[in-house]
Write an enzyme that holds these catalytic residues in place. Structure first.
Site, mmCIF file in Angstrom:
data_model
loop_
_atom_site.group_PDB
_atom_site.id
_atom_site.type_symbol
_atom_site.label_atom_id
_atom_site.label_comp_id
_atom_site.label_asym_id
_atom_site.label_seq_id
_atom_site.Cartn_x
_atom_site.Cartn_y
_atom_site.Cartn_z
ATOM 1 N N PHE A 1 20.120 47.794 -27.659
ATOM 2 C CA PHE A 1 20.404 46.368 -27.734
ATOM 3 C C PHE A 1 19.373 45.600 -26.897
ATOM 4 C CE2 PHE A 1 24.243 48.871 -28.101
ATOM 5 C CZ PHE A 1 24.842 48.365 -29.243
ATOM 6 N N SER B 1 26.916 50.289 -34.733
ATOM 7 C CA SER B 1 27.179 50.039 -33.317
ATOM 8 C C SER B 1 27.164 48.541 -33.038
ATOM 9 C CB SER B 1 26.131 50.728 -32.440
ATOM 10 O OG SER B 1 26.212 52.130 -32.567
ATOM 11 N N CYS C 1 28.626 49.841 -25.915
ATOM 12 C CA CYS C 1 28.299 50.248 -27.285
ATOM 13 C C CYS C 1 29.510 50.928 -27.922
ATOM 14 C CB CYS C 1 27.107 51.205 -27.263
ATOM 15 S SG CYS C 1 26.622 51.796 -28.907
ATOM 16 N N THR D 1 31.688 51.812 -31.852
ATOM 17 C CA THR D 1 31.459 52.107 -33.261
ATOM 18 C C THR D 1 32.481 51.395 -34.141
ATOM 19 O OG1 THR D 1 30.564 54.283 -32.706
ATOM 20 C CG2 THR D 1 31.285 53.954 -34.974
ATOM 21 N N ALA E 1 37.514 55.000 -26.079
ATOM 22 C CA ALA E 1 37.975 56.277 -25.529
ATOM 23 C C ALA E 1 38.438 56.123 -24.085
ATOM 24 C CB ALA E 1 36.854 57.306 -25.611
ATOM 25 N N HIS F 1 25.411 51.451 -22.360
ATOM 26 C CA HIS F 1 26.083 52.480 -21.574
ATOM 27 C C HIS F 1 26.348 51.900 -20.185
ATOM 28 C CE1 HIS F 1 23.836 55.584 -24.257
ATOM 29 N NE2 HIS F 1 24.818 54.971 -24.900
ATOM 30 N N THR G 1 18.482 37.701 -15.233
ATOM 31 C CA THR G 1 17.496 37.941 -14.175
ATOM 32 C C THR G 1 18.170 37.823 -12.817
ATOM 33 O OG1 THR G 1 15.731 37.028 -15.553
ATOM 34 C CG2 THR G 1 15.301 37.196 -13.187
#
Length: 235
Positions: free
Chosen positions: A2, A47, A54, A56, A70, A108, A154
């Site tokens: 991404f 995704s 991320c 699905t 999960a 992640h 930033t």
């Protein structure tokens, strides 16, 4: 992969906790609505980053999509704090024909961070955060990149002793992401710039092998080249 440029703010329209016998192994099923703009080219298995995580796509309509979360993801992110009606930042995975306006974001999440303060500065807003895992501060540097709830931002200040960092949100950004809507004490998902992790790994590898008389300048040059190669950026 991404970019950290949030495309749309969606809304959690359904949240179902799954038992151990259902797909997800005791996780949660989320349905995100108000997402028509990012679903024009969606496919099952695609995704989508939800607050920088991320996930699905398992089902979708013209306006909404469903994802499974999960147990490990719930433990590592703030998605377990979502309720029906919660706004969420959304971004589709990178396509090959778009401008890369943010930075490399994996989706992640490394840890969550708590909002310590929100301070107006003209029409901008400075927000201070404290990460739950203070060890990530080694990757957080002033003027570097960070991803918060999926938004590429930033870093404007870092205090390693007090274990906080700050970002400044201009007026335009405040309208496009959910952080300004959150209160002090609420959390955001945090993903550090992965370039720092690559550099750290290369430095450790070089030190373990021994410098073997290599000068510091040459060592740094080799580390940078290997890091860019790992990230598939030409030098």
């Amino acid at each position: 992969m991404f970019t950290g440029i949030v495309e749309k703010i969606g809304t959690v329209s359904a949240l179902v906790k799954l038992d151990e016998t259902e797909t997800g192994g005791g996780g949660t099923s989320l349905t995100i609505s108000d997402a028509a703009e990012i679903l024009t080219d969606v496919h099952l298995g695609d995704s989508i980053a939800v607050n920088g995580t991320c996930l699905t796509v398992t089902e979708f309509t013209s306006d909404s999509f469903k994802v499974g979360v999960a147990p490990e993801t719930l433990r590592r992110t703030n998605l377990g704090e979502l309720t029906t009606g919660s706004p969420v930042n959304l971004e589709r995975a990178v396509a090959g024909d778009i401008r890369f306006g943010g930075h490399f974001v994996q989706g992640h999440v490394d840890t969550v961070a708590t909002i310590l303060a929100k301070t107006p500065d003209g029409n901008a807003l400075t927000v201070r955060f404290q990460p739950r895992d203070p060890e990530v501060l080694v990757y957080i540097v002033e003027k570097g990149y960070i991803t918060l709830d999926g938004a590429s931002l930033t870093i404007t200040a870092v205090n390693d002793e007090e274990k906080w960092f700050e970002v400044m949100l201009v007026a335009y950004t405040q309208e496009k992401i959910i952080i300004p809507r959150k209160e002090v004490g609420q959390t955001v998902n945090l993903e550090v710039d992965m370039a720092g992790k690559y550099v750290e790994k290369q430095v450790k590898a070089q030190l373990e092998k021994g410098l073997a008389g290599m000068g510091l300048e040459k060592l740094v040059e080799n580390i940078v080249k290997r890091t860019l190669k790992d990230m598939k950026i030409g030098v």
